[in-house]
Design a protein around this motif. Sequence first.
Motif, PDB file in Angstrom:
ATOM      1  N   THR A 122       0.832  -1.200   0.000  1.00 33.00           N
ATOM      2  CA  THR A 122       0.000   0.000   0.000  1.00 33.00           C
ATOM      3  C   THR A 122       0.867   1.251   0.000  1.00 33.00           C
ATOM      4  O   THR A 122       0.556   2.228  -0.679  1.00 33.00           O
ATOM      5  N   TYR A 123       1.974   1.207   0.702  1.00 32.83           N
ATOM      6  CA  TYR A 123       2.847   2.374   0.802  1.00 32.83           C
ATOM      7  C   TYR A 123       3.355   2.814  -0.573  1.00 32.83           C
ATOM      8  O   TYR A 123       3.277   3.994  -0.924  1.00 32.83           O
ATOM      9  N   CYS A 124       3.865   1.896  -1.374  1.00 30.25           N
ATOM     10  CA  CYS A 124       4.418   2.301  -2.674  1.00 30.25           C
ATOM     11  C   CYS A 124       3.312   2.778  -3.604  1.00 30.25           C
ATOM     12  O   CYS A 124       3.521   3.680  -4.415  1.00 30.25           O
ATOM     13  N   MET A 125       2.120   2.238  -3.479  1.00 29.05           N
ATOM     14  CA  MET A 125       1.008   2.692  -4.328  1.00 29.05           C
ATOM     15  C   MET A 125       0.511   4.070  -3.889  1.00 29.05           C
ATOM     16  O   MET A 125       0.240   4.925  -4.721  1.00 29.05           O
ATOM     17  N   THR A 126       0.405   4.296  -2.590  1.00 31.72           N
ATOM     18  CA  THR A 126      -0.119   5.583  -2.125  1.00 31.72           C
ATOM     19  C   THR A 126       0.917   6.693  -2.203  1.00 31.72           C
ATOM     20  O   THR A 126       0.576   7.832  -2.501  1.00 31.72           O
ATOM     21  N   GLU A 127       2.168   6.387  -1.951  1.00 35.66           N
ATOM     22  CA  GLU A 127       3.195   7.425  -1.935  1.00 35.66           C
ATOM     23  C   GLU A 127       3.691   7.810  -3.319  1.00 35.66           C
ATOM     24  O   GLU A 127       4.242   8.890  -3.483  1.00 35.66           O
ATOM     25  N   VAL A 128       3.506   6.953  -4.309  1.00 32.11           N
ATOM     26  CA  VAL A 128       4.000   7.280  -5.649  1.00 32.11           C
ATOM     27  C   VAL A 128       2.888   7.178  -6.689  1.00 32.11           C
ATOM     28  O   VAL A 128       2.491   8.176  -7.285  1.00 32.11           O
ATOM     29  N   VAL A 129       2.373   5.988  -6.913  1.00 29.06           N
ATOM     30  CA  VAL A 129       1.456   5.754  -8.041  1.00 29.06           C
ATOM     31  C   VAL A 129       0.203   6.617  -7.941  1.00 29.06           C
ATOM     32  O   VAL A 129      -0.160   7.314  -8.900  1.00 29.06           O
ATOM     33  N   LEU A 130      -0.490   6.597  -6.821  1.00 34.42           N
ATOM     34  CA  LEU A 130      -1.720   7.377  -6.703  1.00 34.42           C
ATOM     35  C   LEU A 130      -1.459   8.870  -6.873  1.00 34.42           C
ATOM     36  O   LEU A 130      -2.235   9.567  -7.534  1.00 34.42           O
ATOM     37  N   LYS A 131      -0.389   9.367  -6.297  1.00 39.76           N
ATOM     38  CA  LYS A 131      -0.085  10.793  -6.416  1.00 39.76           C
ATOM     39  C   LYS A 131       0.178  11.184  -7.866  1.00 39.76           C
ATOM     40  O   LYS A 131      -0.272  12.231  -8.325  1.00 39.76           O
ATOM     41  N   VAL A 132       0.888  10.350  -8.601  1.00 37.19           N
ATOM     42  CA  VAL A 132       1.186  10.653 -10.006  1.00 37.19           C
ATOM     43  C   VAL A 132      -0.089  10.585 -10.844  1.00 37.19           C
ATOM     44  O   VAL A 132      -0.382  11.498 -11.623  1.00 37.19           O
ATOM     45  N   VAL A 133      -0.858   9.526 -10.682  1.00 37.99           N
ATOM     46  CA  VAL A 133      -2.082   9.370 -11.477  1.00 37.99           C
ATOM     47  C   VAL A 133      -3.072  10.483 -11.170  1.00 37.99           C
ATOM     48  O   VAL A 133      -3.656  11.080 -12.083  1.00 37.99           O
ATOM     49  N   LEU A 134      -3.252  10.819  -9.905  1.00 39.47           N
ATOM     50  CA  LEU A 134      -4.174  11.887  -9.548  1.00 39.47           C
ATOM     51  C   LEU A 134      -3.711  13.232 -10.084  1.00 39.47           C
ATOM     52  O   LEU A 134      -4.521  14.050 -10.504  1.00 39.47           O
ATOM     53  N   ARG A 135      -2.410  13.471 -10.112  1.00 40.26           N
ATOM     54  CA  ARG A 135      -1.875  14.733 -10.632  1.00 40.26           C
ATOM     55  C   ARG A 135      -2.107  14.875 -12.130  1.00 40.26           C
ATOM     56  O   ARG A 135      -2.478  15.928 -12.612  1.00 40.26           O
ATOM     57  N   PHE A 136      -1.911  13.812 -12.892  1.00 40.06           N
ATOM     58  CA  PHE A 136      -1.967  13.914 -14.342  1.00 40.06           C
ATOM     59  C   PHE A 136      -3.321  13.538 -14.942  1.00 40.06           C
ATOM     60  O   PHE A 136      -3.671  14.010 -16.009  1.00 40.06           O
ATOM     61  N   VAL A 137      -4.073  12.675 -14.288  1.00 38.77           N
ATOM     62  CA  VAL A 137      -5.334  12.195 -14.851  1.00 38.77           C
ATOM     63  C   VAL A 137      -6.526  12.537 -13.967  1.00 38.77           C
ATOM     64  O   VAL A 137      -7.629  12.700 -14.457  1.00 38.77           O
ATOM     65  N   GLY A 138      -6.321  12.615 -12.679  1.00 38.00           N
ATOM     66  CA  GLY A 138      -7.430  12.836 -11.774  1.00 38.00           C
ATOM     67  C   GLY A 138      -8.018  11.506 -11.311  1.00 38.00           C
ATOM     68  O   GLY A 138      -7.528  10.436 -11.664  1.00 38.00           O
ATOM     69  N   PRO A 139      -9.095  11.555 -10.557  1.00 37.69           N
ATOM     70  CA  PRO A 139      -9.666  10.326  -9.997  1.00 37.69           C
ATOM     71  C   PRO A 139     -10.224   9.360 -11.046  1.00 37.69           C
ATOM     72  O   PRO A 139     -10.431   8.192 -10.757  1.00 37.69           O
ATOM     73  N   LEU A 140     -10.443   9.823 -12.269  1.00 42.67           N
ATOM     74  CA  LEU A 140     -10.943   8.926 -13.317  1.00 42.67           C
ATOM     75  C   LEU A 140      -9.942   7.822 -13.659  1.00 42.67           C
ATOM     76  O   LEU A 140     -10.327   6.781 -14.170  1.00 42.67           O
ATOM     77  N   GLY A 141      -8.681   8.047 -13.382  1.00 45.82           N
ATOM     78  CA  GLY A 141      -7.648   7.084 -13.745  1.00 45.82           C
ATOM     79  C   GLY A 141      -7.361   6.039 -12.693  1.00 45.82           C
ATOM     80  O   GLY A 141      -6.424   5.253 -12.852  1.00 45.82           O
ATOM     81  N   VAL A 142      -8.138   6.001 -11.621  1.00 49.02           N
ATOM     82  CA  VAL A 142      -7.828   5.097 -10.507  1.00 49.02           C
ATOM     83  C   VAL A 142      -9.018   4.213 -10.175  1.00 49.02           C
ATOM     84  O   VAL A 142     -10.139   4.685 -10.021  1.00 49.02           O
ATOM     85  N   LYS A 143      -8.759   2.936 -10.064  1.00 48.67           N
ATOM     86  CA  LYS A 143      -9.727   1.975  -9.504  1.00 48.67           C
ATOM     87  C   LYS A 143      -8.952   1.261  -8.399  1.00 48.67           C
ATOM     88  O   LYS A 143      -8.163   0.356  -8.657  1.00 48.67           O
ATOM     89  N   ALA A 144      -9.123   1.711  -7.182  1.00 55.27           N
ATOM     90  CA  ALA A 144      -8.335   1.207  -6.064  1.00 55.27           C
ATOM     91  C   ALA A 144      -9.105   0.125  -5.307  1.00 55.27           C
ATOM     92  O   ALA A 144     -10.122   0.411  -4.679  1.00 55.27           O
ATOM     93  N   ILE A 145      -8.609  -1.090  -5.380  1.00 55.86           N
ATOM     94  CA  ILE A 145      -9.246  -2.235  -4.728  1.00 55.86           C
ATOM     95  C   ILE A 145      -8.221  -2.876  -3.799  1.00 55.86           C
ATOM     96  O   ILE A 145      -7.082  -3.099  -4.191  1.00 55.86           O
ATOM     97  N   ALA A 146      -8.641  -3.163  -2.597  1.00 59.07           N
ATOM     98  CA  ALA A 146      -7.748  -3.754  -1.598  1.00 59.07           C
ATOM     99  C   ALA A 146      -8.405  -4.999  -0.998  1.00 59.07           C
ATOM    100  O   ALA A 146      -9.629  -5.114  -0.985  1.00 59.07           O
ATOM    101  N   PRO A 147      -7.597  -5.930  -0.490  1.00 60.78           N
ATOM    102  CA  PRO A 147      -8.165  -7.162   0.061  1.00 60.78           C
ATOM    103  C   PRO A 147      -8.863  -6.972   1.409  1.00 60.78           C
ATOM    104  O   PRO A 147      -9.748  -7.744   1.757  1.00 60.78           O
ATOM    105  N   HIS A 148      -8.479  -5.949   2.147  1.00 60.09           N
ATOM    106  CA  HIS A 148      -9.024  -5.746   3.489  1.00 60.09           C
ATOM    107  C   HIS A 148      -9.570  -4.337   3.629  1.00 60.09           C
ATOM    108  O   HIS A 148      -9.131  -3.414   2.938  1.00 60.09           O
ATOM    109  N   ASN A 149     -10.481  -4.175   4.552  1.00 56.69           N
ATOM    110  CA  ASN A 149     -11.089  -2.876   4.781  1.00 56.69           C
ATOM    111  C   ASN A 149     -10.063  -1.848   5.254  1.00 56.69           C
ATOM    112  O   ASN A 149     -10.131  -0.678   4.886  1.00 56.69           O
ATOM    113  N   SER A 150      -9.092  -2.276   6.036  1.00 53.33           N
ATOM    114  CA  SER A 150      -8.080  -1.326   6.523  1.00 53.33           C
ATOM    115  C   SER A 150      -7.270  -0.753   5.366  1.00 53.33           C
ATOM    116  O   SER A 150      -6.984   0.445   5.334  1.00 53.33           O
TER     117      SER A 150
END
Length: 172
Positions: A122-150
Motif C-alpha cells: 500500500t505504501y508504494c502505491m499511495t506514496e507514488v502511483v496514486l499521487k502521479v495518477v491523480l496529478r496527471f489524470v485525476g480520480p478517473l484514472g484510478v480503480k483502487a481495490i484492496a483485500p481488506h477494509n483497513s
Amino acid sequence: KAIEESRAQAMDAQGHAQPAADAQACSRPASDAFVRPLAADELPCSPMEMAAELIARSGVWRSEEQYLTILFVLEPLQRAWERARAEGALEELRQAGGLLKFTQGQPVRAVVLQGAGGSGKTYCMTEVVLKVVLRFVGPLGVKAIAPHNSSARLLSKYGVRGQTMQSAGRLN
C-alpha cells in the motif's frame, strides 16, 4: 550562515528565484540541506519524472521490486501523456473522453500486489502511483481495490474511493 548564503545565491535582487545554473546543480549532493524556492524548470513535468522524484523522497527506491512495479504501472500513463503533449492537449487527459482518446491501443495494466503485511504494498502505491495518477489524470484514472477494509480505508485518504475486493465485485 551557510543556509542564508545559499538562499541569497538562489535569489535575484528582487527576491525572485533564479533558474538553476546547470542541470547538475540540482542533483549535486549538498553538504548542508537548505530550503529554497524552485524555478519552473526544476519541477517534474512528466509522469515518470514526478514518479522518480516521489520514489527518491519516499524511500521506495530501496526495494527493487517496488521500484520496478511502479515503473511498470506508470508506463502507459507516460505514453498517454507523451501523446497528449505532442498534440498540445495535456488538459484533455483529465477528462473521460480525453483519457480514452490518448490510451486507445495501449495495453491495460492491472496489477495485483501480494505480500506479507507491512511489506510496503500500500505504501508504494499511495506514496507514488496514486499521487502521479491523480496529478496527471485525476480520480478517473484510478480503480483502487484492496483485500481488506483497513487497506481500502488507507486508499480512500488519498482522494480515491478505496474498495474491498468483495465490494468491487459486488459480492456483499
